[in-house]
Design a protein around this motif. Structure first.
Motif, PDB file in Angstrom:
ATOM      1  N   LYS A   2       6.995  -0.347  -3.563  1.00  0.00           N
ATOM      2  CA  LYS A   2       6.538   0.210  -2.286  1.00  0.00           C
ATOM      3  C   LYS A   2       5.458   1.252  -2.515  1.00  0.00           C
ATOM      4  CE  LYS A   2       8.097   2.635   1.864  1.00  0.00           C
ATOM      5  NZ  LYS A   2       9.244   3.257   2.582  1.00  0.00           N
ATOM      6  N   CYS A   3       5.654   2.116  -3.492  1.00  0.00           N
ATOM      7  CA  CYS A   3       4.668   3.160  -3.787  1.00  0.00           C
ATOM      8  C   CYS A   3       3.333   2.535  -4.200  1.00  0.00           C
ATOM      9  CB  CYS A   3       5.207   4.070  -4.888  1.00  0.00           C
ATOM     10  SG  CYS A   3       4.098   5.445  -5.312  1.00  0.00           S
ATOM     11  N   HIS A   4       3.407   1.529  -5.056  1.00  0.00           N
ATOM     12  CA  HIS A   4       2.195   0.849  -5.523  1.00  0.00           C
ATOM     13  C   HIS A   4       1.492   0.145  -4.361  1.00  0.00           C
ATOM     14  CE1 HIS A   4      -0.123  -2.367  -7.638  1.00  0.00           C
ATOM     15  NE2 HIS A   4      -0.305  -1.412  -8.523  1.00  0.00           N
ATOM     16  N   TRP A  32       5.497  -8.598  -4.491  1.00  0.00           N
ATOM     17  CA  TRP A  32       4.327  -7.716  -4.650  1.00  0.00           C
ATOM     18  C   TRP A  32       3.916  -7.677  -6.126  1.00  0.00           C
ATOM     19  CZ3 TRP A  32       0.557  -6.139  -1.877  1.00  0.00           C
ATOM     20  CH2 TRP A  32      -0.317  -5.171  -2.390  1.00  0.00           C
ATOM     21  N   PRO A  33       2.631  -7.940  -6.438  1.00  0.00           N
ATOM     22  CA  PRO A  33       2.155  -7.949  -7.835  1.00  0.00           C
ATOM     23  C   PRO A  33       2.029  -6.539  -8.396  1.00  0.00           C
ATOM     24  CG  PRO A  33       0.338  -8.388  -6.327  1.00  0.00           C
ATOM     25  CD  PRO A  33       1.577  -8.343  -5.480  1.00  0.00           C
ATOM     26  N   MET A  34       3.137  -6.010  -8.834  1.00  0.00           N
ATOM     27  CA  MET A  34       3.242  -4.614  -9.244  1.00  0.00           C
ATOM     28  C   MET A  34       2.298  -4.251 -10.395  1.00  0.00           C
ATOM     29  SD  MET A  34       4.863  -1.732  -8.835  1.00  0.00           S
ATOM     30  CE  MET A  34       5.067  -0.236  -9.784  1.00  0.00           C
ATOM     31  N   SER A  35       2.056  -5.166 -11.311  1.00  0.00           N
ATOM     32  CA  SER A  35       1.304  -4.831 -12.525  1.00  0.00           C
ATOM     33  C   SER A  35      -0.211  -4.964 -12.363  1.00  0.00           C
ATOM     34  CB  SER A  35       1.759  -5.732 -13.685  1.00  0.00           C
ATOM     35  OG  SER A  35       1.541  -7.095 -13.368  1.00  0.00           O
ATOM     36  N   MET A  77      -6.058  -9.977   2.142  1.00  0.00           N
ATOM     37  CA  MET A  77      -5.577 -10.191   3.505  1.00  0.00           C
ATOM     38  C   MET A  77      -4.338  -9.353   3.804  1.00  0.00           C
ATOM     39  SD  MET A  77      -6.103 -14.315   3.926  1.00  0.00           S
ATOM     40  CE  MET A  77      -5.344 -14.322   5.542  1.00  0.00           C
ATOM     41  N   ALA A  78      -3.524  -9.095   2.777  1.00  0.00           N
ATOM     42  CA  ALA A  78      -2.293  -8.333   2.985  1.00  0.00           C
ATOM     43  C   ALA A  78      -2.576  -6.928   3.485  1.00  0.00           C
ATOM     44  CB  ALA A  78      -1.492  -8.275   1.684  1.00  0.00           C
ATOM     45  N   ALA A  79      -3.745  -6.380   3.153  1.00  0.00           N
ATOM     46  CA  ALA A  79      -4.089  -5.018   3.580  1.00  0.00           C
ATOM     47  C   ALA A  79      -4.612  -4.967   5.004  1.00  0.00           C
ATOM     48  CB  ALA A  79      -5.121  -4.418   2.626  1.00  0.00           C
ATOM     49  N   CYS A  80      -4.983  -6.133   5.563  1.00  0.00           N
ATOM     50  CA  CYS A  80      -5.502  -6.164   6.930  1.00  0.00           C
ATOM     51  C   CYS A  80      -4.338  -6.163   7.923  1.00  0.00           C
ATOM     52  CB  CYS A  80      -6.382  -7.396   7.136  1.00  0.00           C
ATOM     53  SG  CYS A  80      -7.101  -7.473   8.793  1.00  0.00           S
ATOM     54  N   PRO A  81      -4.327  -5.233   8.870  1.00  0.00           N
ATOM     55  CA  PRO A  81      -3.174  -5.118   9.778  1.00  0.00           C
ATOM     56  C   PRO A  81      -2.919  -6.328  10.658  1.00  0.00           C
ATOM     57  CG  PRO A  81      -4.465  -3.096   9.780  1.00  0.00           C
ATOM     58  CD  PRO A  81      -5.264  -4.109   9.027  1.00  0.00           C
ATOM     59  N   PRO A 115       2.382 -11.689  -0.711  1.00  0.00           N
ATOM     60  CA  PRO A 115       2.403 -10.231  -0.919  1.00  0.00           C
ATOM     61  C   PRO A 115       2.485  -9.434   0.370  1.00  0.00           C
ATOM     62  CG  PRO A 115       0.741 -11.253  -2.321  1.00  0.00           C
ATOM     63  CD  PRO A 115       1.255 -12.328  -1.406  1.00  0.00           C
ATOM     64  N   GLY A 116       1.827  -9.923   1.426  1.00  0.00           N
ATOM     65  CA  GLY A 116       1.829  -9.197   2.683  1.00  0.00           C
ATOM     66  C   GLY A 116       3.163  -9.147   3.379  1.00  0.00           C
ATOM     67  N   ALA A 117       4.131  -9.957   2.934  1.00  0.00           N
ATOM     68  CA  ALA A 117       5.444  -9.960   3.565  1.00  0.00           C
ATOM     69  C   ALA A 117       6.263  -8.726   3.183  1.00  0.00           C
ATOM     70  CB  ALA A 117       6.218 -11.228   3.186  1.00  0.00           C
ATOM     71  N   PHE A 118       5.931  -8.095   2.046  1.00  0.00           N
ATOM     72  CA  PHE A 118       6.711  -6.964   1.563  1.00  0.00           C
ATOM     73  C   PHE A 118       6.395  -5.687   2.349  1.00  0.00           C
ATOM     74  CE2 PHE A 118       6.738  -3.415  -1.703  1.00  0.00           C
ATOM     75  CZ  PHE A 118       8.089  -3.147  -1.568  1.00  0.00           C
ATOM     76  N   LEU A 119       5.119  -5.405   2.538  1.00  0.00           N
ATOM     77  CA  LEU A 119       4.712  -4.182   3.236  1.00  0.00           C
ATOM     78  C   LEU A 119       3.686  -4.551   4.299  1.00  0.00           C
ATOM     79  CD1 LEU A 119       5.100  -0.910   2.662  1.00  0.00           C
ATOM     80  CD2 LEU A 119       2.649  -1.114   2.224  1.00  0.00           C
ATOM     81  N   ARG A 120       3.948  -4.166   5.527  1.00  0.00           N
ATOM     82  CA  ARG A 120       3.035  -4.486   6.622  1.00  0.00           C
ATOM     83  C   ARG A 120       2.511  -3.206   7.269  1.00  0.00           C
ATOM     84  NH1 ARG A 120       3.150  -9.839   7.793  1.00  0.00           N
ATOM     85  NH2 ARG A 120       5.015 -11.048   7.245  1.00  0.00           N
ATOM     86  N   THR A 121       1.249  -3.280   7.709  1.00  0.00           N
ATOM     87  CA  THR A 121       0.630  -2.164   8.421  1.00  0.00           C
ATOM     88  C   THR A 121       0.737  -2.412   9.915  1.00  0.00           C
ATOM     89  OG1 THR A 121      -0.972  -1.947   6.620  1.00  0.00           O
ATOM     90  CG2 THR A 121      -1.453  -0.775   8.655  1.00  0.00           C
ATOM     91  N   ASP A 122       1.070  -1.373  10.659  1.00  0.00           N
ATOM     92  CA  ASP A 122       1.132  -1.489  12.118  1.00  0.00           C
ATOM     93  C   ASP A 122      -0.251  -1.891  12.645  1.00  0.00           C
ATOM     94  OD1 ASP A 122       1.297  -1.119  14.879  1.00  0.00           O
ATOM     95  OD2 ASP A 122       2.643   0.589  14.695  1.00  0.00           O
ATOM     96  N   PRO A 123      -0.347  -2.997  13.413  1.00  0.00           N
ATOM     97  CA  PRO A 123      -1.648  -3.443  13.940  1.00  0.00           C
ATOM     98  C   PRO A 123      -2.357  -2.406  14.796  1.00  0.00           C
ATOM     99  CG  PRO A 123       0.020  -5.159  14.205  1.00  0.00           C
ATOM    100  CD  PRO A 123       0.748  -3.915  13.774  1.00  0.00           C
TER     101      PRO A 123
END
Length: 392
Positions: A35-37, A211-214, A228-232, A249-257
């Protein structure tokens, strides 16, 4: 001569991995590393997008309005850019602040002398100072002299930081806060300020493994799925529909649109402050955020005349589809009188707290979301090219 296989035989042994030393209770909380990464990556990618959008506003707004004006030479545009610098400040130079500063200078088009940093230890930013950035320990000085201010300080430090900068913020300064635990209304009380952006994220701990942690941040920006995962408002990278894809990857952390709504209203406010009319403002915002790359279908006629007719029809259809995506005044505000030459200045804090017409349009219009995602990924791609160049 004997040869030796230097392959790391411990690479995939569970017993020597980080997780191998964790207790069962600790392992349950291991998703926090991912999550932090992921939060760090999203913050950097989204900030690079926003700053590069503001840069394009500064550099190209006249070209957007007057595309055929030959008087707008490169020299004139460069002179205008020098007279209208985009000044960005960062308060806090920890893990997020330091990474953000490097990404902005190397990837967003921001000139080093346009970045001002306030930190308790300016010596830690010596490489940025050598490039031309201004690094001091003076929160009030930085806050009073920038157009966009990123807050990257620890939550415990924010009340004292707010006391220092409250009376030095221009009403036009956009305060972009990454301080955990302080949403817009609480931050507004501390700063007595309206132009606030506070991104909100939601996490699904069970999907931490996707999420590709490394991976390095620049590499993540270059990969289509993580870009694309960074786009809300991005759809799943591997499918055409809007259904959740838990292996992405985008399924783990999502940004509020809602963040996209705030970006667009921020650009609209900048246009209004530059005295652009309603139509000019929409033209600039659409060019920066929504500009579509819909291509006409390839003609399949048997002869040249038929192909030409089909080509013209396809071009007209593509033009109509692109025009349908463009934002209209009603998407930003209703009840605008025909005699109103300019849009009003929008209170970003109030926008963040209420449902807007733009929220509704983004929710209903999948084509608009895809167009916005395309522009977002294009900007990240351009940023990666610059980042690779500066690191080479």
């Amino acid at each position: 001569m004997a040869t030796f296989d230097l392959t790391d035989i411990t690479a995939n042994l569970p017993s020597v991995q980080f997780e191998g030393a964790l207790t069962e209770e600790q392992y349950a909380e291991n998703y926090l590393r991912n999550k932090c990464h992921s939060l760090l990556y999203n913050a950097c990618a989204q900030s690079v997008y926003f700053v590069s959008s503001l840069n394009e506003f500064r550099e190209n707004r006249l070209l957007v309005l007057h595309p055929n004006d030959k008087k707008l030479s490169n020299k004139l545009l460069k002179d205008m850019q020098a007279k209208e610098p985009l000044l960005v400040g960062i308060i806090g130079f920890g893990r997020l602040g330091s990474r953000l500063a490097n990404f902005l200078v190397r990837g967003s088009g921001l000139m080093p002398q346009e970045l001002k940093i306030s930190t308790r230890r300016p010596e830690l930013a010596s490489d940025l100072t050598a490039r031309g950035c201004i690094c001091v320990f003076d929160n009030a000085k930085v806050a009073s002299s920038v157009h966009l201010l990123f807050l990257c300080c620890p939550p415990a430090a924010l009340p004292s930081v707010a006391d220092e900068i409250r009376d030095h913020l221009s009403p036009r300064t956009i305060v972009y806060s990454y301080v955990t635990g302080y949403r817009e209304r609480k931050l507004r009380q501390l700063l007595d300020h309206e132009a606030l952006i506070c991104p909100a994220f939601s996490c699904r701990p069970a999907l931490a493994s996707v999420w590709p942690m490394s991976a390095e941040m620049v590499d993540l920006m270059m990969r289509p799925a993580t870009a694309m995962a960074a786009c809300p408002v991005a759809p799943p990278a591997s499918s055409q529909d809007e259904e959740d894809c838990d292996n992405e990857p985008g399924a783990f952390l999502r940004t509020d649109p809602k963040l996209i709504t705030l970006w667009i209203y921020s650009l609209a406010n900048l246009c209004t402050l530059k005295r652009h009319t309603v139509d000019e403002t929409l033209a600039i915002v659409n060019h920066i955020c929504v500009r579509s790359a819909i291509k006409p279908a390839r003609p399949t006629g048997e002869d040249d005349d038929e192909k030409q007719l089909l080509n013209e029809a396809a071009a007209a259809e593509a033009e109509a589809a692109a025009a349908a995506l463009l934002l209209q005044p009603r998407d930003l505000i209703r009840g605008l009188d025909a005699s109103d030459e300019h849009l009003p200045l929008f209170d970003l804090t109030e926008i963040s707290q209420q449902a807007t017409f733009l929220d509704d349009r983004l929710r209903r219009d999948a084509a608009l979301r895809r167009s916005f995602t395309d522009r977002f990924c294009q900007r990240l791609g351009a940023a990666c090219t610059k980042l690779k160049f500066h690191s080479g």
